[in-house]
Design an enzyme around this catalytic site. Structure first.
Site, short mmCIF file in Angstrom:
data_model
loop_
_atom_site.label_atom_id
_atom_site.label_comp_id
_atom_site.label_asym_id
_atom_site.label_seq_id
_atom_site.Cartn_x
_atom_site.Cartn_y
_atom_site.Cartn_z
N HIS A 159 0.81 -1.23 0.00
CA HIS A 159 0.00 0.00 0.00
C HIS A 159 0.84 1.27 0.00
O HIS A 159 0.30 2.36 -0.23
CB HIS A 159 -0.95 0.03 1.21
CG HIS A 159 -2.01 -1.02 1.17
ND1 HIS A 159 -2.89 -1.14 0.11
CD2 HIS A 159 -2.33 -2.01 2.04
CE1 HIS A 159 -3.71 -2.17 0.35
NE2 HIS A 159 -3.39 -2.71 1.51
N ASP A 195 -2.51 -10.20 -2.84
CA ASP A 195 -3.13 -9.81 -1.57
C ASP A 195 -4.61 -9.49 -1.84
O ASP A 195 -4.98 -9.09 -2.95
CB ASP A 195 -2.41 -8.57 -1.02
CG ASP A 195 -2.90 -8.13 0.35
OD1 ASP A 195 -2.21 -8.46 1.34
OD2 ASP A 195 -3.94 -7.45 0.43
N HIS A 197 -6.25 -6.99 -0.91
CA HIS A 197 -6.43 -5.55 -1.17
C HIS A 197 -5.63 -5.11 -2.40
O HIS A 197 -4.56 -5.65 -2.68
CB HIS A 197 -5.96 -4.73 0.04
CG HIS A 197 -6.65 -5.09 1.32
ND1 HIS A 197 -6.14 -6.00 2.22
CD2 HIS A 197 -7.82 -4.63 1.85
CE1 HIS A 197 -6.96 -6.10 3.27
NE2 HIS A 197 -7.99 -5.29 3.07
N ASP A 284 -4.69 -12.78 2.87
CA ASP A 284 -5.97 -12.29 3.41
C ASP A 284 -7.12 -12.58 2.46
O ASP A 284 -8.26 -12.17 2.70
CB ASP A 284 -5.91 -10.81 3.80
CG ASP A 284 -5.14 -9.95 2.84
OD1 ASP A 284 -4.76 -10.44 1.75
OD2 ASP A 284 -4.89 -8.76 3.16
N1 Q9C Z 1 -11.72 -2.81 9.67
C1 Q9C Z 1 -2.70 -5.18 3.98
O1 Q9C Z 1 -3.33 -6.22 3.83
N2 Q9C Z 1 -8.36 -1.29 6.53
N3 Q9C Z 1 -3.26 -4.06 4.42
C2 Q9C Z 1 -8.71 -2.21 7.57
C3 Q9C Z 1 -10.41 -3.05 9.12
C4 Q9C Z 1 -6.97 -1.34 6.16
C5 Q9C Z 1 -4.67 -4.01 4.71
C6 Q9C Z 1 -10.11 -2.04 8.02
C7 Q9C Z 1 -6.57 -2.65 5.53
C8 Q9C Z 1 -5.11 -2.66 5.16
C9 Q9C Z 1 -1.23 -5.16 3.74
ZN ZN Z 2 -4.33 -7.03 2.29
#
Ligand code: Q9C
Ligand code: ZN
Length: 341
Positions: A159, A195, A197, A284
């Site tokens: 990110h 990933d 995301h 994830d």
């Molecule tokens: N309620 C990676 O997987 N938002 N980052 C989380 C949780 C941020 C994920 C919300 C997610 C970031 C590296």
């Molecule tokens: Zn992620």
């Protein structure tokens, strides 16, 4: 396959993550790396090495000088300003405002971030540096002739933009690896981000370049983080037009559907004929992940690894997300074992 791991990851141990209007215990926590390392050892995946020190030069090939300096002094500046808690951005340069770097630490936290869930505290800088060194050590192994290497990075990286942290990421380890391959003479490098995301930082860093192909498979940003990048009409710009590919999936997506995107990605990568591949590996996508909505099962990660291995490319895996700590060791190492099979 060799694994690179640094115990310094544990210096990244913030107490807070802003979520739903309260401060929760962070999803991105030290036990994540320990459980993956334990599985690497239990399965005898291969040797586990500590990283070499590469200094900041290869980091600054991707990140701006001022951003790196900000991260280095952020916690000291926050303490010097007598703040009671962890450093959390709370103000940004909104539309129509001026994108200049303020002196005040609150202003700089906003300038150098795009989200507020990623708190900073003592040790974040050291852990982020170690994570980049882990990635660069894996890159050196592969540049030196290893077929593949597993950079067990923590904190994750995909990110992070050239001058923005967020989404639990500070240095974009996958981008740093790709740039290192280029700087050592590789003509073309591909980054495949699996990933859950969108790899917004990686996309942004290489968006106007044709020498680094960026592909990301992820949850629809209309519905999930990072919300403001990662749509399928983002295909690159200028020289980079046609060298970014986003493959977006809805809630409930199982491997049978997700793997069609993987196939599209792999065919594009094969056609690109890169000298090296970087896989930004988040797990994830798992069915029980607490913050995600895909439905991959543990055995699917073996299939993913096998498909990546079939590309026949020198490959560096950088560890990204994955928050079901019980399962991420099995899932991440399944990818490596499928790859090696
Ligand atoms: N309620 C990676 O997987 N938002 N980052 C989380 C949780 C941020 C994920 C919300 C997610 C970031 C590296
Ligand atoms: Zn992620």
């Amino acid at each position: 396959m060799k694994t690179v791991f640094s115990p310094l990851h544990s210096r990244r141990a913030v107490k807070t993550e802003l979520d739903g209007g309260i401060l929760i215990a962070p999803h991105e926590k030290p036990s994540r790396a320990e459980t993956i390392l334990a599985r690497v050892k239990a399965q005898a995946l291969g040797e586990v090495l500590e990283p070499e020190e590469f200094g900041l030069d290869p980091v600054k090939r991707v990140h701006s000088e001022d951003y790196v300096a900000f991260l280095e002094s952020c916690w000291a500046d926050w303490i010097a300003a007598d703040k009671p808690g962890e450093a959390i951005p709370a103000v940004w340069c909104g539309r129509g405002m001026r994108a200049r770097v303020p002196k005040d630490i609150d202003g700089r936290l906003g300038y150098y971030s795009f989200a507020a869930e990623t708190s900073i505290s003592d040790g974040t800088w050291e852990a982020a540096r170690a994570s980049a060194n882990v990635a660069l050590t894996a890159q050196k192994l592969v540049a030196g002739g290893e077929r593949a290497a597993f950079a067990l990075c923590r904190p994750p990286g995909h990110h992070a933009h050239a001058d923005l942290f967020g989404g639990y990421c500070f240095f974009n380890n996958a981008a740093i690896v790709a740039q290192a391959f280029r700087d050592q003479g590789a003509e073309q490098v591909a980054i495949l981000d699996v990933d859950f995301h969108h790899g917004n930082g990686t996309q942004a860093i290489f968006y106007d370049r044709s020498d680094v192909l960026t592909i990301s498979l992820h949850g629809d940003p209309d519905l999930v983080f990072p919300h403001f990048l990662g749509f399928e009409d983002e295909t690159g710009e200028g020289e980079g037009e046609g060298f970014n590919l986003n493959l977006v999936y809805p809630p409930g997506t199982p491997y049978a559907i997700w793997s069609q995107g993987l196939e599209t990605a792999c065919e594009r990568i094969a056609g690109f004929r890169p000298d090296a591949l970087v896989v930004a590996l988040g797990v994830d996508t798992f069915e029980d992940d607490p913050i995600s909505f895909f439905k991959l099962r543990s055995e699917d990660y073996l299939s993913l690894g096998r498909r990546l291995g079939a590309l026949g490319l020198p490959t560096v895996f950088t560890m990204e997300g994955g928050y079901d700590v019980e399962a991420i060791g099995v899932n991440a190492v399944n990818v490596m074992q499928g790859f090696d099979a």
